[in-house]
Design a protein around this motif. Structure first.
Motif, short mmCIF file in Angstrom:
data_model
loop_
_atom_site.label_atom_id
_atom_site.label_comp_id
_atom_site.label_asym_id
_atom_site.label_seq_id
_atom_site.Cartn_x
_atom_site.Cartn_y
_atom_site.Cartn_z
N THR A 83 -1.32 17.64 -0.34
CA THR A 83 -2.23 16.97 0.60
C THR A 83 -3.46 16.42 -0.10
O THR A 83 -3.92 15.32 0.22
N ARG A 84 -4.00 17.14 -1.08
CA ARG A 84 -5.16 16.64 -1.80
C ARG A 84 -4.82 15.40 -2.62
O ARG A 84 -5.61 14.47 -2.69
N ALA A 85 -3.64 15.38 -3.21
CA ALA A 85 -3.23 14.21 -4.00
C ALA A 85 -3.03 13.01 -3.10
O ALA A 85 -3.51 11.91 -3.40
N MET A 86 -2.33 13.19 -1.98
CA MET A 86 -2.11 12.06 -1.07
C MET A 86 -3.42 11.55 -0.49
O MET A 86 -3.62 10.34 -0.39
N ARG A 87 -4.30 12.45 -0.12
CA ARG A 87 -5.59 12.04 0.45
C ARG A 87 -6.46 11.36 -0.61
O ARG A 87 -7.19 10.42 -0.30
N GLY A 88 -6.36 11.83 -1.84
CA GLY A 88 -7.17 11.25 -2.91
C GLY A 88 -6.78 9.82 -3.25
O GLY A 88 -7.59 9.07 -3.77
N TRP A 89 -5.54 9.44 -2.99
CA TRP A 89 -5.10 8.08 -3.29
C TRP A 89 -5.33 7.13 -2.14
O TRP A 89 -5.12 5.92 -2.29
N THR A 90 -5.76 7.63 -0.99
CA THR A 90 -5.97 6.75 0.15
C THR A 90 -7.40 6.73 0.65
O THR A 90 -7.83 5.75 1.24
N VAL A 124 5.61 3.46 -1.75
CA VAL A 124 4.82 2.53 -0.93
C VAL A 124 4.03 1.56 -1.80
O VAL A 124 4.07 0.36 -1.59
N GLU A 125 3.29 2.10 -2.76
CA GLU A 125 2.46 1.30 -3.66
C GLU A 125 2.12 2.17 -4.87
O GLU A 125 2.46 3.34 -4.90
N ALA A 126 1.44 1.59 -5.83
CA ALA A 126 1.00 2.37 -6.98
C ALA A 126 -0.02 3.39 -6.50
O ALA A 126 -0.91 3.04 -5.71
N PRO A 127 0.09 4.64 -6.92
CA PRO A 127 -0.88 5.64 -6.48
C PRO A 127 -2.31 5.23 -6.85
O PRO A 127 -2.62 4.95 -8.00
N GLY A 128 -3.16 5.14 -5.86
CA GLY A 128 -4.54 4.72 -6.05
C GLY A 128 -4.76 3.24 -5.85
O GLY A 128 -5.89 2.76 -5.91
N GLU A 129 -3.69 2.49 -5.59
CA GLU A 129 -3.83 1.04 -5.46
C GLU A 129 -4.68 0.64 -4.27
O GLU A 129 -5.51 -0.26 -4.36
#
Length: 168
Positions: A83-90, A124-129
């Motif tokens: 969850t922290r990784a997904m939230r950090g990229w969005t 979906v996209e590049a992580p952090g894009e």
């Protein structure tokens, strides 16, 4: 003295993608697919390693509460890391420096969650894009706004020069 000419803002590179995320060129799609697949394979290997470790606990005839505690710890850390990784990229994090140091051990234990999050985000996209794109578009918009404005009305400048000449 002349003022330095401001340059158009350049996009920040993303690891493994460089700046190809801006216009999706230079093998962006293939790179996204390969990195997502690689993260999935590494997550599967990580799960296999955790399974072997759990089998070692079972073979050593450790207490059942210890085996349950290990499962709960790895599952909890994996879920938090995911969850922290997904939230950090969005979404931006307000205090990333202190926060990251506090969660380093959770991320190490929950490495499978981070790998799964990377694989899903790569679909979906590049992580952090998304974050980089929003920042870059805001910077370009501000640059366009600042460079397109006229600082003075040209007709007034000519009037001042003429008025100044008359005063002499």
């Amino acid at each position: 003295m002349s003022t330095p000419q401001t340059q158009r803002p350049q996009p920040d590179p993303i690891r493994f993608y460089g700046t190809s995320w801006v216009d999706h060129t230079r093998g962006y799609g293939a790179r996204r697919f390969a990195l997502g697949l690689g993260a999935s394979l590494l997550a599967a290997l990580g799960i296999l390693g955790l399974k072997l470790g759990y089998n070692g606990l079972t073979l050593s005839q450790s207490a059942s509460w210890l085996r349950i505690l290990v499962i709960v710890a790895f599952a909890g850390c994996t879920a938090m890391a995911f969850t922290r990784a997904m939230r950090g990229w969005t979404r931006p994090r307000p205090s990333a420096g202190e926060d990251e140091a506090a969660f380093r051990s959770i991320k190490i234990i929950g490495f499978v969650g981070i790998l799964l999050a990377y694989a899903l985000r790569s679909a979906v996209e590049a992580p952090g894009e998304r974050m980089r794109r929003l920042d870059h578009e805001a910077a370009v918009e501000q640059y366009e706004r600042l460079t397109s404005k006229r600082s003075r009305n040209p007709s007034r400048r000519a009037g001042r020069a003429g008025a100044g000449a008359r005063r002499r």
